[in-house]
Design an enzyme around this catalytic site. Structure first.
Site, mmCIF file in Angstrom:
data_model
loop_
_atom_site.group_PDB
_atom_site.id
_atom_site.type_symbol
_atom_site.label_atom_id
_atom_site.label_comp_id
_atom_site.label_asym_id
_atom_site.label_seq_id
_atom_site.Cartn_x
_atom_site.Cartn_y
_atom_site.Cartn_z
ATOM 1 N N ASP A 157 0.817 -1.216 0.000
ATOM 2 C CA ASP A 157 0.000 0.000 0.000
ATOM 3 C C ASP A 157 0.851 1.266 0.000
ATOM 4 O O ASP A 157 1.970 1.294 0.478
ATOM 5 C CB ASP A 157 -0.936 0.010 1.210
ATOM 6 C CG ASP A 157 -0.180 -0.114 2.528
ATOM 7 O OD1 ASP A 157 0.705 -0.991 2.612
ATOM 8 O OD2 ASP A 157 -0.464 0.655 3.462
ATOM 9 N N GLU A 158 0.274 2.301 -0.546
ATOM 10 C CA GLU A 158 0.730 3.692 -0.430
ATOM 11 C C GLU A 158 2.174 3.914 -0.869
ATOM 12 O O GLU A 158 2.922 4.672 -0.258
ATOM 13 C CB GLU A 158 0.520 4.197 0.995
ATOM 14 C CG GLU A 158 -0.943 4.196 1.398
ATOM 15 C CD GLU A 158 -1.191 4.788 2.769
ATOM 16 O OE1 GLU A 158 -2.165 5.537 2.912
ATOM 17 O OE2 GLU A 158 -0.433 4.479 3.700
#
Length: 887
Positions: A540-541
């Site tokens: 993620d991210e």
């Protein structure tokens, strides 16, 4: 006390010829100043405005994302003797970037992440005795809950031991935060949230009534038919031989003993394993249970179903009268194959006992996947044989600017490592967790987050590199290095780290590191007799937030008023300046730097598959540039879906299912347990997705028909949104409730955030309610639609809330769980006090002086005058809720 200025100290040093003695004296002077500041300096934060742009602050020119900023007064009061020294700095934690300082005696710089440094400028004229100094700070965005302000500030000087500032060495955040009231509770002036108080809680609870739930069970079975009378089990229960192994019998015995039931003899329990159950129940975990005067009979699809049947028996036990069970006939099977709880032990550590206690409760409510988020920027929490720096350095946070001994402090952990900012599971700890979970039919899914959220790993491997290079072992030093030393990319991550937050996906040493870690974790699973079947990649991210839509170039000809002005030419995508990654692009391996995280996920899936691990799992945004499941080498590829519904998630979730992924519904606005329970500044948590998720909201979540939620809930500003079925897709694989730990600094806070609302997540993961409509393409939901049977929803919650209030909270209390007791609702009419509570059956108390407490009787409402204090109290009286008041 000595009062040495920098000039005085310098003169002493010169006159002494820089001798060891004068150095010692100088160190002592610095230590004395640090100690005095830490002991006597009081720090208070007062929120002035959360609507900086509307109040004339230069948010846009200061480079605030979406041109949004707030202003807070940081007030320093010297409660000791005067201090002239200026050779010191205060390190404090701020989850909001500090954009400007309104006092020219001080400057603030960000060190890394949330760690900021406040130090005197050359205009600093000392702290007089009892002097109060106000430092106006402009920060990005807003600060709406007390937990936005972190404790753990400390004082440091070049040759002194850092010291925690006593005034901020506390978890009582309210002791140093003020101003969160009125309009400052609103994210924007148009915020329409109903903020929690005694009256709003009373109104919200007004449709709940106490009822008989003796034959109700959590999570709810498919079918429950109540019979007449009760079965006497006061002599205990006797399990048949050959169904459960020794560990499973141990797990069942522990649960039984907690509830006051003896499993060493007495009423016989008949258990038959049969795959010939009706289709609806013929799945792993399915069972039929009959409790009658003749005894207890179970027909289960498999051993998991038999285990769950016994948990249902225990679920019907009333610990006030454990010797009797209601006569019922139950048919049951799980809704989702994946019924999960994710625990983040990386941001702040949570102890092995807390994890084992969570496993106990997961088993009781038939949840079967424990997803451990073991690594992140702020900590590495699992011992890996052969890579000692991961835990020697990466599991500890302390004040070491070189980060050779530990990571720098974050999230209120302060200068020392004697708190939950530090900690890890040894290999033996982890094996014990696995063994404990296996006995309770729970799979443990380890997550080693990459390529982003990996700073703990990167810094640890840099420390390893430095050690081995100093020993002249260059080849070994480079074996597991995770950062390209030639990468000059300018990146800011979601939580304000730089390029060190990323494992470089283009380096062979990164692949060797991942292979090493997977192999060692798999060996631990083998030792526990729980083969590693799912590897969670994280993913993620992996982005630079400065390249997001909330910013515009400072030199743009036509500027938008609601975007922050920054120099975009100085910003890079992650790895854009890494020569090794540039080579991958030049060779056509990937088409864009933004595709590297998905590329790395695919490469890691090959390592996972080579080790015979069938399932690869990730947060969905980490795979967004992959073509679909065929891009991965494992048998199954699963995604935790975490798009917010009111930002398009009602549609995008089905896209992932349509691509062939096993979708695990993990929505922040419904099943993130790090969000506050209520829109009340005294509750704990982040709130970027929602201002409140209480047990009732989580219970009302429709996880398979995402558009339906637009009719039954609101967005983070208390406004309606629209959800429409747009994509035909396969059913989802599961549901998971998440606990991220940024604001959760100890085990007590952890259990407060998880319990009891995780029971609602268990309910939705196991049972599909009648009020949940089928998902249909073309059907649109909103606050104006009337497609959901809300009367049935409210009746269903009433039943659930009664079971929680009358039985389950008492069980949590007896298990030692530090769960959250609900804050009561109340109103005063004609001098009569009316009180209610979210879980009928929970006892209520009131006080007219805040000290002497009286039990509340709804049948004989007390007469009161003036301010009345209210709270709820647990069954055994060991716990009370937060105290509020009503007039």
């Amino acid at each position: 006390m000595f009062k040495y200025s920098l000039i005085t100290t310098a003169m002493v040093t010169v006159l002494a010829g820089c001798s060891a003695t004068s150095n010692t004296q100088q160190d002592a002077i610095q230590q004395e100043a640090v100690d005095a500041l830490a002991t006597h300096l009081d720090i208070q934060y007062q929120v002035l405005t959360n609507h900086g742009a509307d109040d004339g602050l230069a948010c846009q020119d200061l480079g605030a994302e979406w041109a949004s900023c707030n202003q807070v007064n940081m007030t320093l009061t010297n409660q000791g003797s005067a201090i002239d020294s200026s050779d010191w700095a205060i390190y404090f934690h701020s989850i909001r970037l500090i954009l400007d300082v309104g006092n020219d005696q001080f400057k603030v710089t960000r060190v890394t992440g949330d760690l900021h440094k406040l130090e005197p400028t050359d205009k600093f004229d000392g702290f007089a005795e009892n002097e109060e100094v106000v430092i106006p700070l402009i920060g990005e965005y807003w600060q709406l809950f007390e937990t936005d302000f972190m404790p753990g500030a400390f004082v440091a000087a070049p040759n002194a031991e850092p010291r925690l500032i006593a005034a901020l060495n506390t978890e009582d955040v309210a002791s140093f935060v003020s101003g969160l009231e009125g309009d400052n509770l609103k994210r924007t002036p148009g915020d329409n949230n109903v903020f929690a108080n005694a009256l709003s809680r009373f109104d919200k609870n007004s449709d709940l009534t106490q009822q008989d739930v003796s034959t109700s069970l959590l999570p709810t079975p498919i079918s429950v038919v109540a019979g007449e009378g009760k079965l006497d089990i006061s002599s205990g229960l006797a399990l048949p031989e050959g169904v459960f192994d020794e560990l499973q019998i141990g797990a069942l015995t522990e649960r039984a003993q907690l509830l006051g039931v003896n499993l060493s003899g007495g009423q016989a329990v008949s258990i038959e394993l049969s795959t010939e159950l009706p289709t609806e129940y013929a799945k792993s975990g399915g069972y039929q249970l009959s409790i009658s005067h003749q005894g207890i009979e179970v027909v289960a699809f498999d051993k998991t179903g038999a285990f769950y049947a016994m948990q249902s028996v225990f679920g019907l036990v009333d610990i006030e009268n454990p010797g009797q069970l209601p006569n019922v006939r139950i048919h049951d099977a799980p809704r989702f194959e994946y019924r999960g709880v994710m625990v983040d032990v990386a941001r702040n550590f949570h102890s092995k006992p807390a994890i084992l206690a969570t496993i106990d409760q997961m088993a009781a409510y038939k949840m079967n996947k424990l997803h451990l988020h073991l690594t992140d920027d702020e900590g590495w929490r699992l011992e890996i044989p052969g890579l000692p720096e991961l835990t020697d350095v990466g599991s500890n946070r302390c004040f070491d600017l070189e980060e050779q001994r530990c990571l720098l402090p974050q999230l209120g952990s302060g200068s020392t490592s004697d708190n939950f900012g530090s900690g890890y599971f040894t290999t033996q700890d982890y094996v014990e967790i696995l063994t404990y979970a296996k006995a309770r039919h729970i799979e443990v899914i380890p997550e080693i987050d990459m390529p982003a959220h990996a700073r703990a790993a990167v810094v640890s491997m840099e420390a390893r590199y430095d050690r081995l290079m100093a020993e002249g072992k260059a080849e070994q030093a480079n074996e597991y290095r995770l950062m390209d030393p030639q990468d000059t990319s300018n990146v800011t991550t979601v939580q304000f780290y730089d390029k060190q937050s990323f494992i470089n996906p283009c380096m062979a040493s990164s692949t060797r590191f991942v292979d090493k870690v997977i192999s060692e974790v798999a060996a631990m699973h083998e030792k526990a007799g729980m083969p590693l079947s799912t590897w969670h990649f994280g993913g993620d991210e992996a982005k630079n937030i400065k390249l997001a839509a909330g910013f515009q170039d400072i030199n743009a000809q036509e500027k938008v008023a609601w975007k922050g002005n920054i120099d975009l030419s100085q910003q890079d995508k992650p790895f854009a300046q890494s020569p090794q990654c540039q080579a991958l692009l030049q060779d056509g391996v990937v088409s864009d730097f933004g595709h590297l995280p998905s590329y790395f996920a695919q490469e890691v899936s090959k390592l996972v598959a080579e080790k015979g691990i069938p399932n690869f799992q990730a947060w969905q945004d980490g795979l967004k540039y992959s073509e679909g499941v065929d891009a991965f080498a494992t048998e199954n590829t699963r995604v935790n879906f975490w798009d917010v519904l009111y930002w398009g998630g009602t549609s995008s979730v089905y896209e992932w299912s349509d691509k062939g992924y096993d979708v695990i519904v993990s929505n922040p606005d419904y099943v993130y347990m790090d969000m506050p329970y209520e829109a009340d500044p005294k509750e704990r948590g982040y709130y970027w997705a929602t201002r409140a998720t209480d047990t009732r909201k989580m219970f009302g979540f429709a996880p398979e028909n995402m558009p339906q939620n637009a009719e039954t809930s609101l967005d983070r500003d208390g406004n309606g949104f629209t959800g429409k079925g747009e994509i035909e897709a396969a059913p989802f694989y599961g549901l998971s409730a998440q606990l991220w730990s940024e604001t959760v600094r100890n085990d007590e806070q952890y259990e407060y955030m998880v319990f009891p609302r995780v029971l609602a997540a268990a309910e939705r993961a196991w049972h599909r309610a009648e009020w949940e409509n089928d998902y249909q393409v073309g059907v649109e939901y909103s606050q104006q639609s009337d497609l959901v049977n809300k009367s049935a929803l409210n009746d269903d919650y009433n039943r659930f809330a009664n079971v929680v209030g009358q039985r389950e909270l008492a069980k949590l209390e007896k298990a030692g769980i530090d769960y959250r007791l609900p804050v009561p609702g109340a109103k005063v009419e004609n001098n009569q006090l009316h009180m209610n509570v979210q879980f009928p059956g929970v006892a209520l108390q009131y006080s007219t002086d805040g000290q002497t407490w009286n039990n509340y009787d709804a049948e004989q409402k007390p007469t009161v005058e003036g301010e009345v204090f209210i709270r709820s109290i647990s069954a055994k009286g060991s716990k009370v809720s937060r105290v509020t008041s009503v007039n």
